[in-house]
Design an enzyme around this catalytic site. Structure first.
Site, PDB file in Angstrom:
ATOM      1  N   HIS A 168       0.078  -3.946  -8.676  1.00  0.00           N
ATOM      2  CA  HIS A 168       0.949  -3.292  -9.653  1.00  0.00           C
ATOM      3  C   HIS A 168       0.142  -2.882 -10.881  1.00  0.00           C
ATOM      4  O   HIS A 168      -0.678  -3.649 -11.380  1.00  0.00           O
ATOM      5  CB  HIS A 168       2.066  -4.236 -10.107  1.00  0.00           C
ATOM      6  CG  HIS A 168       2.931  -4.743  -8.994  1.00  0.00           C
ATOM      7  ND1 HIS A 168       2.562  -5.811  -8.202  1.00  0.00           N
ATOM      8  CD2 HIS A 168       4.143  -4.327  -8.543  1.00  0.00           C
ATOM      9  CE1 HIS A 168       3.521  -6.031  -7.309  1.00  0.00           C
ATOM     10  NE2 HIS A 168       4.488  -5.147  -7.490  1.00  0.00           N
ATOM     11  N   GLN A 222      13.556   2.446 -10.493  1.00  0.00           N
ATOM     12  CA  GLN A 222      14.177   2.043  -9.234  1.00  0.00           C
ATOM     13  C   GLN A 222      15.579   2.644  -9.117  1.00  0.00           C
ATOM     14  O   GLN A 222      16.306   2.756 -10.101  1.00  0.00           O
ATOM     15  CB  GLN A 222      14.262   0.515  -9.180  1.00  0.00           C
ATOM     16  CG  GLN A 222      14.449  -0.059  -7.800  1.00  0.00           C
ATOM     17  CD  GLN A 222      14.316  -1.571  -7.810  1.00  0.00           C
ATOM     18  OE1 GLN A 222      15.158  -2.259  -8.375  1.00  0.00           O
ATOM     19  NE2 GLN A 222      13.255  -2.081  -7.206  1.00  0.00           N
ATOM     20  N   LYS A 267       0.773  -2.702  -0.571  1.00  0.00           N
ATOM     21  CA  LYS A 267       1.870  -2.223  -1.418  1.00  0.00           C
ATOM     22  C   LYS A 267       1.261  -1.811  -2.758  1.00  0.00           C
ATOM     23  O   LYS A 267       0.746  -2.650  -3.502  1.00  0.00           O
ATOM     24  CB  LYS A 267       2.921  -3.308  -1.629  1.00  0.00           C
ATOM     25  CG  LYS A 267       4.036  -2.890  -2.599  1.00  0.00           C
ATOM     26  CD  LYS A 267       4.938  -4.070  -2.941  1.00  0.00           C
ATOM     27  CE  LYS A 267       5.924  -3.691  -4.026  1.00  0.00           C
ATOM     28  NZ  LYS A 267       6.706  -4.868  -4.498  1.00  0.00           N
TER      29      LYS A 267
END
Length: 217
Positions: free
Chosen positions: A114, A201, A140
């Site tokens: 991240h 999101q 990810k």
């Protein structure tokens, strides 16, 4: 295309009902009120009984999570009960061990990275993906997008990675990646039920509408 909902232990039965059209529940165990291993085990089993796949995530403090004293023990005891486990690439003290565990248990390991400030240069993105694949099955990559160009760079930087991957551009510019990522091979997108867990999101309802609109399977 799979939609995952990050959850805690709050109102669990209600969440199971509201999330029934999602595919995966991400157990954010670091945010649980009750972190007792037997309690979490029971919830994982209940999720499976209700037809959900599960992701076990015990997010580290440096990547936005909460401190968990017995983090390694929780991975050891809970990984066999979950379909996927998420570990940060930055968890250098335990990532090799967690990688070995995932192989022993024959479970898929998501290795996450991240960056909440920016989308780095393309070569950095590619190197991060390569490093993630050293340890796990699914990289990810979640990066803050400060322009639509940042979104395009992330998607294009990973297009030659043929293994399963998760690509997320965070923030307002990055909202489009939540659905467009599937076109570039991202096989999971994260949505929310009540409030966003990450910048940009989309809600489960929004994701389902977009999935239907673009005939994504």
């Amino acid at each position: 295309m799979k939609i995952a909902i990050p959850i805690t232990d709050e109102n669990f039965d209600e969440v199971l009902l509201k999330a029934r059209n999602a595919d995966i529940l991400e157990f954010r165990v670091d945010s649980f009120t009750n972190k007792d291993i037997s309690f979490v085990s029971g919830l994982l089993k209940k999720a499976k009984e209700n037809g959900f796949e599960t992701i076990l995530t015990i997010r580290s403090e440096k990547e936005g999570g909460a401190y968990v004293e017995n983090r390694v023990e929780m991975f050891e005891k809970l990984m066999p009960l979950s379909d996927y486990t998420d570990i940060e690439l930055s968890s250098t003290d335990i990532i090799a061990y967690i990688s070995r565990l995932s192989k022993e248990y024959n479970k898929k390991l998501i290795v996450s990275y991240h960056n909440f400030e920016m989308t780095p240069a393309n070569f950095v993105i590619k190197e991060t993906i390569r490093e993630a694949l050293r340890y796990g099955d699914i990289p990810k990559i979640a990066l803050k997008a400060n322009s639509y160009e940042d979104v395009a760079r992330l998607m294009c930087s990973a297009i030659d990675i043929k293994t399963p991957k998760i690509l997320i551009s965070m923030g307002e510019f990055g909202k489009i990646s939540r659905i467009a990522g599937f076109i570039f091979g991202s096989f999971i997108s994260y949505a929310y039920l009540e409030k966003p867990n990450a910048p940009g999101q989309l809600s489960l309802e929004e994701m389902l509408k977009l999935k239907e609109m673009f005939y994504l399977r």
